[in-house]
Design an enzyme around this catalytic site. Sequence first.
Site, PDB file in Angstrom:
ATOM      1  N   LYS A   9       0.838  -1.204   0.000  1.00  0.00           N
ATOM      2  CA  LYS A   9       0.000   0.000   0.000  1.00  0.00           C
ATOM      3  C   LYS A   9       0.877   1.260   0.000  1.00  0.00           C
ATOM      4  O   LYS A   9       0.632   2.187  -0.750  1.00  0.00           O
ATOM      5  CB  LYS A   9      -0.928   0.005   1.224  1.00  0.00           C
ATOM      6  CG  LYS A   9      -1.859  -1.197   1.281  1.00  0.00           C
ATOM      7  CD  LYS A   9      -2.834  -1.113   2.449  1.00  0.00           C
ATOM      8  CE  LYS A   9      -2.183  -1.214   3.819  1.00  0.00           C
ATOM      9  NZ  LYS A   9      -1.500  -2.488   4.091  1.00  0.00           N
ATOM     10  N   ARG A  33     -10.596   0.206   8.085  1.00  0.00           N
ATOM     11  CA  ARG A  33     -10.054  -1.086   8.469  1.00  0.00           C
ATOM     12  C   ARG A  33     -11.106  -1.995   9.075  1.00  0.00           C
ATOM     13  O   ARG A  33     -10.831  -3.149   9.386  1.00  0.00           O
ATOM     14  CB  ARG A  33      -8.966  -0.852   9.518  1.00  0.00           C
ATOM     15  CG  ARG A  33      -7.617  -1.319   9.062  1.00  0.00           C
ATOM     16  CD  ARG A  33      -6.628  -1.001  10.151  1.00  0.00           C
ATOM     17  NE  ARG A  33      -5.377  -1.645   9.885  1.00  0.00           N
ATOM     18  CZ  ARG A  33      -4.377  -1.078   9.217  1.00  0.00           C
ATOM     19  NH1 ARG A  33      -4.497   0.113   8.714  1.00  0.00           N
ATOM     20  NH2 ARG A  33      -3.256  -1.745   9.063  1.00  0.00           N
ATOM     21  N   ARG A  44      11.752  -5.151   5.647  1.00  0.00           N
ATOM     22  CA  ARG A  44      11.432  -3.735   5.384  1.00  0.00           C
ATOM     23  C   ARG A  44      12.191  -2.780   6.304  1.00  0.00           C
ATOM     24  O   ARG A  44      12.304  -2.997   7.500  1.00  0.00           O
ATOM     25  CB  ARG A  44       9.926  -3.516   5.580  1.00  0.00           C
ATOM     26  CG  ARG A  44       9.566  -2.044   5.581  1.00  0.00           C
ATOM     27  CD  ARG A  44       8.118  -1.779   5.425  1.00  0.00           C
ATOM     28  NE  ARG A  44       7.320  -2.279   6.539  1.00  0.00           N
ATOM     29  CZ  ARG A  44       6.007  -2.195   6.585  1.00  0.00           C
ATOM     30  NH1 ARG A  44       5.352  -1.667   5.564  1.00  0.00           N
ATOM     31  NH2 ARG A  44       5.350  -2.657   7.612  1.00  0.00           N
ATOM     32  N   ARG A  53      10.315  -0.729  11.785  1.00  0.00           N
ATOM     33  CA  ARG A  53       9.123  -0.423  12.567  1.00  0.00           C
ATOM     34  C   ARG A  53       8.993  -1.389  13.735  1.00  0.00           C
ATOM     35  O   ARG A  53       9.305  -2.573  13.594  1.00  0.00           O
ATOM     36  CB  ARG A  53       7.888  -0.530  11.671  1.00  0.00           C
ATOM     37  CG  ARG A  53       7.471   0.796  11.108  1.00  0.00           C
ATOM     38  CD  ARG A  53       6.426   0.700  10.056  1.00  0.00           C
ATOM     39  NE  ARG A  53       5.252  -0.087  10.395  1.00  0.00           N
ATOM     40  CZ  ARG A  53       4.212  -0.211   9.606  1.00  0.00           C
ATOM     41  NH1 ARG A  53       4.195   0.409   8.430  1.00  0.00           N
ATOM     42  NH2 ARG A  53       3.176  -0.935   9.954  1.00  0.00           N
ATOM     43  N   ARG A  70      -1.413  -9.172  13.155  1.00  0.00           N
ATOM     44  CA  ARG A  70      -1.923  -8.171  12.200  1.00  0.00           C
ATOM     45  C   ARG A  70      -2.697  -8.859  11.081  1.00  0.00           C
ATOM     46  O   ARG A  70      -3.730  -8.372  10.627  1.00  0.00           O
ATOM     47  CB  ARG A  70      -0.758  -7.349  11.627  1.00  0.00           C
ATOM     48  CG  ARG A  70      -0.200  -6.352  12.630  1.00  0.00           C
ATOM     49  CD  ARG A  70       1.209  -5.918  12.309  1.00  0.00           C
ATOM     50  NE  ARG A  70       1.331  -5.098  11.126  1.00  0.00           N
ATOM     51  CZ  ARG A  70       2.498  -4.809  10.541  1.00  0.00           C
ATOM     52  NH1 ARG A  70       3.628  -5.288  11.058  1.00  0.00           N
ATOM     53  NH2 ARG A  70       2.545  -4.048   9.471  1.00  0.00           N
TER      54      ARG A  70
HETATM   55  P1  AP5 Z   1       4.781  -1.582   1.985  1.00  0.00           P
HETATM   56  O1  AP5 Z   1       4.442  -0.841   0.730  1.00  0.00           O
HETATM   57  O2  AP5 Z   1       5.544  -0.839   3.035  1.00  0.00           O
HETATM   58  O3  AP5 Z   1       3.504  -2.301   2.587  1.00  0.00           O
HETATM   59  P2  AP5 Z   1       2.154  -1.730   3.238  1.00  0.00           P
HETATM   60  O4  AP5 Z   1       1.010  -2.428   2.533  1.00  0.00           O
HETATM   61  O5  AP5 Z   1       2.165  -0.232   3.220  1.00  0.00           O
HETATM   62  O6  AP5 Z   1       2.297  -2.346   4.668  1.00  0.00           O
HETATM   63  P3  AP5 Z   1       2.097  -1.768   6.137  1.00  0.00           P
HETATM   64  O7  AP5 Z   1       2.821  -2.701   7.059  1.00  0.00           O
HETATM   65  O8  AP5 Z   1       2.447  -0.306   6.225  1.00  0.00           O
HETATM   66  O9  AP5 Z   1       0.567  -1.956   6.307  1.00  0.00           O
HETATM   67  P4  AP5 Z   1      -0.202  -2.095   7.621  1.00  0.00           P
HETATM   68  O10 AP5 Z   1      -1.600  -2.080   7.072  1.00  0.00           O
HETATM   69  O11 AP5 Z   1       0.145  -3.227   8.491  1.00  0.00           O
HETATM   70  O12 AP5 Z   1       0.277  -0.832   8.470  1.00  0.00           O
HETATM   71  P5  AP5 Z   1      -0.297   0.617   8.765  1.00  0.00           P
HETATM   72  O13 AP5 Z   1       0.831   1.544   8.796  1.00  0.00           O
HETATM   73  O14 AP5 Z   1      -1.466   0.950   7.888  1.00  0.00           O
HETATM   74  O15 AP5 Z   1       5.602  -2.879   1.539  1.00  0.00           O
HETATM   75  C1  AP5 Z   1       6.179  -3.764   2.494  1.00  0.00           C
HETATM   76  C2  AP5 Z   1       7.595  -4.170   2.030  1.00  0.00           C
HETATM   77  O16 AP5 Z   1       7.513  -4.932   0.844  1.00  0.00           O
HETATM   78  C3  AP5 Z   1       8.482  -2.971   1.699  1.00  0.00           C
HETATM   79  O17 AP5 Z   1       9.764  -3.259   2.153  1.00  0.00           O
HETATM   80  C4  AP5 Z   1       8.426  -2.875   0.165  1.00  0.00           C
HETATM   81  O18 AP5 Z   1       9.631  -2.347  -0.364  1.00  0.00           O
HETATM   82  C5  AP5 Z   1       8.212  -4.322  -0.252  1.00  0.00           C
HETATM   83  N1  AP5 Z   1       7.333  -4.480  -1.414  1.00  0.00           N
HETATM   84  C6  AP5 Z   1       6.139  -3.846  -1.613  1.00  0.00           C
HETATM   85  N2  AP5 Z   1       5.593  -4.245  -2.774  1.00  0.00           N
HETATM   86  C7  AP5 Z   1       6.429  -5.155  -3.297  1.00  0.00           C
HETATM   87  C8  AP5 Z   1       6.408  -5.977  -4.474  1.00  0.00           C
HETATM   88  N3  AP5 Z   1       5.417  -5.932  -5.355  1.00  0.00           N
HETATM   89  N4  AP5 Z   1       7.436  -6.803  -4.687  1.00  0.00           N
HETATM   90  C9  AP5 Z   1       8.457  -6.872  -3.812  1.00  0.00           C
HETATM   91  N5  AP5 Z   1       8.540  -6.143  -2.692  1.00  0.00           N
HETATM   92  C10 AP5 Z   1       7.552  -5.306  -2.426  1.00  0.00           C
HETATM   93  O19 AP5 Z   1      -0.904   0.428  10.241  1.00  0.00           O
HETATM   94  C11 AP5 Z   1      -0.086   0.139  11.370  1.00  0.00           C
HETATM   95  C12 AP5 Z   1      -0.935  -0.013  12.629  1.00  0.00           C
HETATM   96  O20 AP5 Z   1      -1.618   1.229  12.907  1.00  0.00           O
HETATM   97  C13 AP5 Z   1      -2.071  -1.059  12.548  1.00  0.00           C
HETATM   98  O21 AP5 Z   1      -1.609  -2.356  12.824  1.00  0.00           O
HETATM   99  C14 AP5 Z   1      -3.056  -0.514  13.608  1.00  0.00           C
HETATM  100  O22 AP5 Z   1      -2.637  -0.835  14.900  1.00  0.00           O
HETATM  101  C15 AP5 Z   1      -2.940   0.988  13.437  1.00  0.00           C
HETATM  102  N6  AP5 Z   1      -3.939   1.509  12.462  1.00  0.00           N
HETATM  103  C16 AP5 Z   1      -3.671   2.068  11.250  1.00  0.00           C
HETATM  104  N7  AP5 Z   1      -4.811   2.420  10.614  1.00  0.00           N
HETATM  105  C17 AP5 Z   1      -5.840   2.069  11.453  1.00  0.00           C
HETATM  106  C18 AP5 Z   1      -7.246   2.159  11.338  1.00  0.00           C
HETATM  107  N8  AP5 Z   1      -7.867   2.663  10.240  1.00  0.00           N
HETATM  108  N9  AP5 Z   1      -7.995   1.701  12.379  1.00  0.00           N
HETATM  109  C19 AP5 Z   1      -7.416   1.163  13.486  1.00  0.00           C
HETATM  110  N10 AP5 Z   1      -6.070   1.057  13.653  1.00  0.00           N
HETATM  111  C20 AP5 Z   1      -5.288   1.503  12.639  1.00  0.00           C
END
Ligand code: AP5
Length: 276
Positions: A63, A138, A177, A220, A231
């Site tokens: 994402k 979410r 990552r 992270r 997660r």
């Molecule tokens: P990356 O692009 O960083 O992945 P991402 O989908 O952004 O993953 P996140 O871990 O950020 O998502 P998340 O939903 O767990 O976390 P969030 O910050 O939203 O890619 C990952 C890795 O893979 C990178 O190293 C990249 O280079 C590599 N990669 C990507 N695409 C690739 C490909 N095609 N091929 C090869 N490599 C690739 O949320 C964190 C926490 O915040 C949650 O757990 C929760 O506690 C809280 N939170 C956030 N939003 C809410 C909400 N709406 N409600 C309640 N709690 C919330």
Amino acid sequence: MGNGAIAAGLAASLASEDETALVKHFAAMPEEERARLTKAMDSLGYSAGRRILIIFGPPGGGKGTYGEKIINKLGVPGLSTGDMLREAVAAGTELGLKAKSVMESGGFVDDAIIVSLITERIKQPDCAKGFMLDGFPRTVEQAGKLDEALGALGESVNMVLALEVPDDVLTVRICGRWVHKESGRSYHIKNKRPKSLPEGEKATEENMKDDETGEPLMRRADDTEETLGKRLKAYYEKTTPILDYWAKAGIVKKVEADDTKGKTMDDIWKSIEALL
Ligand code: AP5
């Protein structure tokens, strides 16, 4: 209001060149009719309102990675609830204090807090042309609240872009990552190496630097295999039902985003770009 009355109202406000009346008629249309009109105008290249896109997927689904490309292409801001919460944790605000332990355990922050964070943010002037949501909604409850808030403005979500990646691939991605804290730019020790990491060398705090600023990258706190399990459980139980919720509106577009079966990261981007 029936279809005849809608058409007559729209025609009258068009003829009078009264934009306020036109917007009022558009907002008063039944949601289904409004969505049909918006879709038809979108397909002709006209936008009937703000561009409202959701990038959806599991933790590590890409994402952040593809979201950055999407916002650069569309010229709209990307609103990541994960980044907003991490900023609040780093700043030690009241929200940050509440969110810290929940995030580190892989759980979800309270729906009401997140919903008010986003509904206030989308009113800011930089969202005038539209915005991309990342990590929100979410839960089905968050999706309903978003629809309510947008509905009150005569708007709705245009597209939910759902990235699909198998769990074993996600583990490799999350455990490799590194991120740039200030910008949220994401790197990977194999798939997206920063320029500072010499070929064949192991990643360390000294050789992992952001390509654009040269500043240090970091891991992270929730990027461990153990937390990832929690997660993912939360993602499948609470988040994926959102796709059924929006499938009825015909706005969910799925993209296979697994780079381990012959597709490159560039191929995946091309599939996404074709949908924008
Ligand atoms: P990356 O692009 O960083 O992945 P991402 O989908 O952004 O993953 P996140 O871990 O950020 O998502 P998340 O939903 O767990 O976390 P969030 O910050 O939203 O890619 C990952 C890795 O893979 C990178 O190293 C990249 O280079 C590599 N990669 C990507 N695409 C690739 C490909 N095609 N091929 C090869 N490599 C690739 O949320 C964190 C926490 O915040 C949650 O757990 C929760 O506690 C809280 N939170 C956030 N939003 C809410 C909400 N709406 N409600 C309640 N709690 C919330």
